[in-house]
Write an enzyme that holds these catalytic residues in place. Structure first.
Site, short mmCIF file in Angstrom:
data_model
loop_
_atom_site.label_atom_id
_atom_site.label_comp_id
_atom_site.label_asym_id
_atom_site.label_seq_id
_atom_site.Cartn_x
_atom_site.Cartn_y
_atom_site.Cartn_z
N THR A 13 0.83 -1.21 0.00
CA THR A 13 0.00 0.00 0.00
C THR A 13 0.87 1.26 0.00
O THR A 13 0.77 2.10 -0.91
CB THR A 13 -0.91 0.00 1.26
N VAL A 14 1.71 1.40 1.00
CA VAL A 14 2.50 2.64 1.13
C VAL A 14 3.60 2.69 0.07
O VAL A 14 3.83 3.74 -0.56
CB VAL A 14 3.09 2.79 2.56
N LYS A 102 5.98 1.61 12.57
CA LYS A 102 5.84 1.99 13.99
C LYS A 102 6.15 0.83 14.92
O LYS A 102 6.74 1.01 15.98
CB LYS A 102 4.44 2.53 14.28
N GLU A 126 8.57 9.95 9.90
CA GLU A 126 7.35 10.75 10.04
C GLU A 126 6.08 9.93 9.83
O GLU A 126 5.08 10.09 10.53
CB GLU A 126 7.40 11.91 9.02
N VAL A 129 3.80 7.78 12.58
CA VAL A 129 2.81 8.32 13.52
C VAL A 129 1.82 9.21 12.77
O VAL A 129 2.22 10.20 12.17
CB VAL A 129 3.49 9.15 14.64
N ILE A 133 -0.24 13.50 8.84
CA ILE A 133 -0.06 14.67 9.72
C ILE A 133 1.43 14.82 10.04
O ILE A 133 2.03 13.88 10.56
CB ILE A 133 -0.83 14.52 11.05
N GLY A 184 -12.93 -1.46 4.29
CA GLY A 184 -11.47 -1.45 4.09
C GLY A 184 -10.74 -0.63 5.15
O GLY A 184 -9.57 -0.30 5.00
N GLU A 187 -8.30 -4.34 9.16
CA GLU A 187 -7.68 -5.54 8.58
C GLU A 187 -8.57 -6.76 8.87
O GLU A 187 -9.40 -6.72 9.78
CB GLU A 187 -6.33 -5.81 9.27
N LYS A 202 2.48 4.08 18.36
CA LYS A 202 2.60 5.48 17.91
C LYS A 202 2.89 6.40 19.10
O LYS A 202 3.68 7.34 18.99
CB LYS A 202 1.33 5.91 17.19
N1 NAP Z 1 -1.07 1.36 5.19
C1 NAP Z 1 -1.03 2.50 5.86
O1 NAP Z 1 -1.95 3.32 5.78
C2 NAP Z 1 0.15 2.83 6.73
C3 NAP Z 1 0.22 4.07 7.35
C4 NAP Z 1 1.34 4.41 8.11
C5 NAP Z 1 2.36 3.48 8.27
N2 NAP Z 1 2.25 2.26 7.67
C6 NAP Z 1 3.36 1.31 7.84
O2 NAP Z 1 3.99 1.16 6.58
C7 NAP Z 1 4.53 -0.16 6.47
C8 NAP Z 1 3.96 -0.83 5.21
O3 NAP Z 1 2.55 -0.88 5.34
P1 NAP Z 1 1.62 -1.28 4.10
O4 NAP Z 1 0.24 -0.96 4.52
O5 NAP Z 1 2.15 -0.68 2.86
O6 NAP Z 1 1.80 -2.86 4.09
P2 NAP Z 1 1.52 -3.86 2.88
O7 NAP Z 1 0.48 -3.31 1.98
O8 NAP Z 1 1.32 -5.20 3.48
O9 NAP Z 1 2.89 -3.83 2.09
C9 NAP Z 1 4.05 -4.50 2.52
C10 NAP Z 1 4.77 -4.96 1.29
O10 NAP Z 1 6.03 -5.51 1.67
C11 NAP Z 1 6.20 -6.72 0.96
N3 NAP Z 1 7.07 -7.62 1.70
C12 NAP Z 1 6.84 -8.18 2.90
N4 NAP Z 1 7.88 -8.97 3.25
C13 NAP Z 1 8.76 -8.89 2.24
C14 NAP Z 1 10.01 -9.48 1.98
N5 NAP Z 1 10.58 -10.30 2.84
N6 NAP Z 1 10.64 -9.19 0.82
C15 NAP Z 1 10.08 -8.36 -0.08
N7 NAP Z 1 8.89 -7.77 0.11
C16 NAP Z 1 8.25 -8.04 1.25
C17 NAP Z 1 4.80 -7.30 0.83
O11 NAP Z 1 4.74 -8.23 -0.21
P3 NAP Z 1 3.43 -9.13 -0.42
O12 NAP Z 1 2.45 -8.20 -1.08
O13 NAP Z 1 3.89 -10.22 -1.30
O14 NAP Z 1 3.00 -9.58 0.94
C18 NAP Z 1 3.98 -6.05 0.55
O15 NAP Z 1 3.95 -5.74 -0.81
C19 NAP Z 1 4.15 -0.88 7.76
O16 NAP Z 1 5.22 -0.79 8.66
C20 NAP Z 1 2.97 -0.07 8.29
O17 NAP Z 1 2.84 -0.13 9.68
C21 NAP Z 1 1.18 1.91 6.90
#
Ligand code: NAP
Length: 432
Positions: A13-14, A102, A126, A129, A133, A184, A187, A202
């Site tokens: 996602t990010v 986080k 940044e 948390v 923001i 959505g 989770e 956070k």
């Molecule tokens: N989503 C939000 O709104 C948000 C907001 C603030 C902070 N965050 C933080 O940002 C980080 C990412 O979040 P996200 O929501 O983007 O998660 P996500 O959608 O699950 O994305 C994680 C990505 O990393 C890949 N991945 C995991 N293990 C891997 C490995 N060993 N080698 C290569 N790729 C790997 C996953 O691949 P697969 O697709 O194959 O599993 C997935 O594409 C997290 O720490 C989360 O806490 C997220």
């Protein structure tokens, strides 16, 4: 012209959001940075989720971390195992690091900050948390001349959405969680969001930056929203209040209280109207006074917006040969661990809902137990008479120490006239 090379770990996602912003705003960012930001490599696990030139993509994280041309590694895979290894490796190789993780920082922050400092590289977090923001940057820079007095914040959009929906519709927790999942906003496994752990992660990061000392994650008191009943939301409304999952940090005499729990706040409180998936931080600085920041705390572009802000700041530091700015880290965090007040010693007001048989002497029995523990009642709602059936008695107390309240609740719940476990919710922002 030198370009700044970026390696991205994780294209979820990010990660996809960051690639989109860096691509769509390439010209604008080049202007603002003073050099092009070049995505050199991206590592993911399966097939790339967005169209990419094949030479950019790899399934080997370490290929990106070890690439000698990469200046900034951006960790967006999440979790605390592989992410920790990859981040430490990147820092030890002299790469600057940006992460939104986080959980990693809350649980292994001290190690990561130390390795970043030892290698004299920048660390931007940044997005870890409150998503979009810019709260860490605002606290670190905009409020640098302040001693922070308190932080009271909504930092988890999922639980805020569930509580807002319960408030608006009168629905039950389970129904509103299912709705959040359908939208959505939650989770499939919502545990970390609803049990308060994500908010605690956070709060650990934000309070370490704000109070300029490392706050041990284990010292944060955490309660989630799973037990919130529509009845309490209804009574809160009768008391001109609302219930929010709040992350609270307050400093007094060098000792911090740090806690996450459902909280009753007055409708007039600046956070009361922050509904849905929004996050908000109410922070009080000794010179600045109270400030409120609000915005989207999660989501692809909101989180990516903060990641890109860190990339730009670090790119500036590289271009202008600014040595690693230790101020990016929670200042003194590496040397100084904050003293945290045990939860038992925290002083606050309480909302109580006692479920008792509607018989003579009940009220005096309950208030006697409270008085014995030094707790006085500020106001009360008693609902209609129901012969033989249990009725709710709702009270707001004056300030009391947590340990006294726990003792009182144990005794109250053993009274013969009390028919169910007493509900106790802490109160914030209500004048005595
Ligand atoms: N989503 C939000 O709104 C948000 C907001 C603030 C902070 N965050 C933080 O940002 C980080 C990412 O979040 P996200 O929501 O983007 O998660 P996500 O959608 O699950 O994305 C994680 C990505 O990393 C890949 N991945 C995991 N293990 C891997 C490995 N060993 N080698 C290569 N790729 C790997 C996953 O691949 P697969 O697709 O194959 O599993 C997935 O594409 C997290 O720490 C989360 O806490 C997220």
């Amino acid at each position: 012209m030198k370009s700044i090379s970026i390696g991205i770990l994780g294209l979820g996602t990010v990660g996809s959001g960051v690639v989109q912003i860096l691509t769509e705003h390439a010209g604008l960012l080049e202007n603002r940075v003073g050099a092009p930001l070049r995505i050199k490599r991206i590592a993911g696990r399966g097939e790339a989720r967005i169209p990419l030139a094949p030479h950019l993509y790899t399934r080997d994280l370490m290929e990106v971390v070890r690439d000698p041309e990469i200046d900034i590694v951006v960790e967006l895979i999440g979790g605390t195992d592989i992410a920790r290894t990859a981040c430490l490796e990147a820092l030890n190789r002299g790469k600057h690091l940006v992460t939104a993780n986080k959980a990693l920082l809350a649980e292994h922050g001290l190690e990561i900050y130390r390795v970043a400092a030892a290698n004299r590289v920048d660390l931007g977090f940044e997005a870890s948390v409150c998503g979009a923001i810019p709260i860490l940057r605002s606290v670190r820079e905009g409020l640098v001349g302040n001693s922070i007095r308190s932080i009271v914040a909504i930092v988890n959009g999922t639980s805020n959405y569930i509580l807002s929906q319960m408030t608006d519709s009168g629905g039950r927790y389970g129904e509103m969680l299912a709705e959040a999942q359908a939208q959505g906003y939650a989770e499939a496994d919502p545990t970390l969001d609803v049990d308060g752990s994500d908010a605690a992660h956070k709060l650990q990061i934000l309070s370490s930056v704000a109070f300029r000392g490392y706050v041990p994650f284990e010292a944060i008191y955490v309660e989630g929203i799973q037990g919130i009943d529509p009845a309490d939301i209804g009574f809160a409304r009768e008391l001109n209040c609302t219930i929010k999952l709040l992350a609270i940090a307050k400093e007094e005499g060098g000792v911090l209280e740090v806690r996450v729990h459902p909280t009753l706040i007055p409708q007039s409180h600046p956070l009361a109207s922050v509904g849905g998936i929004y996050n908000a931080v109410h922070i009080v600085g000794d010179s600045a006074g109270p400030l409120v920041f609000s915005g989207l705390g999660a989501g692809q572009k909101p989180a990516a917006s903060s990641v890109v802000a860190d990339i730009v700041e670090i790119a500036h530091n590289i271009l202008f040969f600014r040595p690693s700015r230790s101020s990016l880290l929670p200042t003194n965090a590496i040397e100084s661990v904050m003293r945290v007040k045990p939860m038992e010693n925290v002083l606050c007001r309480y909302y109580l809902r006692v479920t008792a048989l509607d018989s003579p002497g009940v009220l005096s029995a309950v208030s006697h137990v409270l008085a014995e523990n030094g707790i006085s009642i500020a106001s009360m709602i008693q609902k209609g008479r129901a012969a033989q059936a249990a009725v709710p008695i709702v009270m707001l107390t004056h300030e009391a120490v947590e340990s006294a309240m726990r003792r009182a609740l144990e005794t109250i719940d053993r009274l013969e006239v009390v028919a169910a476990r007493t509900v106790c919710i802490r109160v914030e922002g209500m004048e005595e």
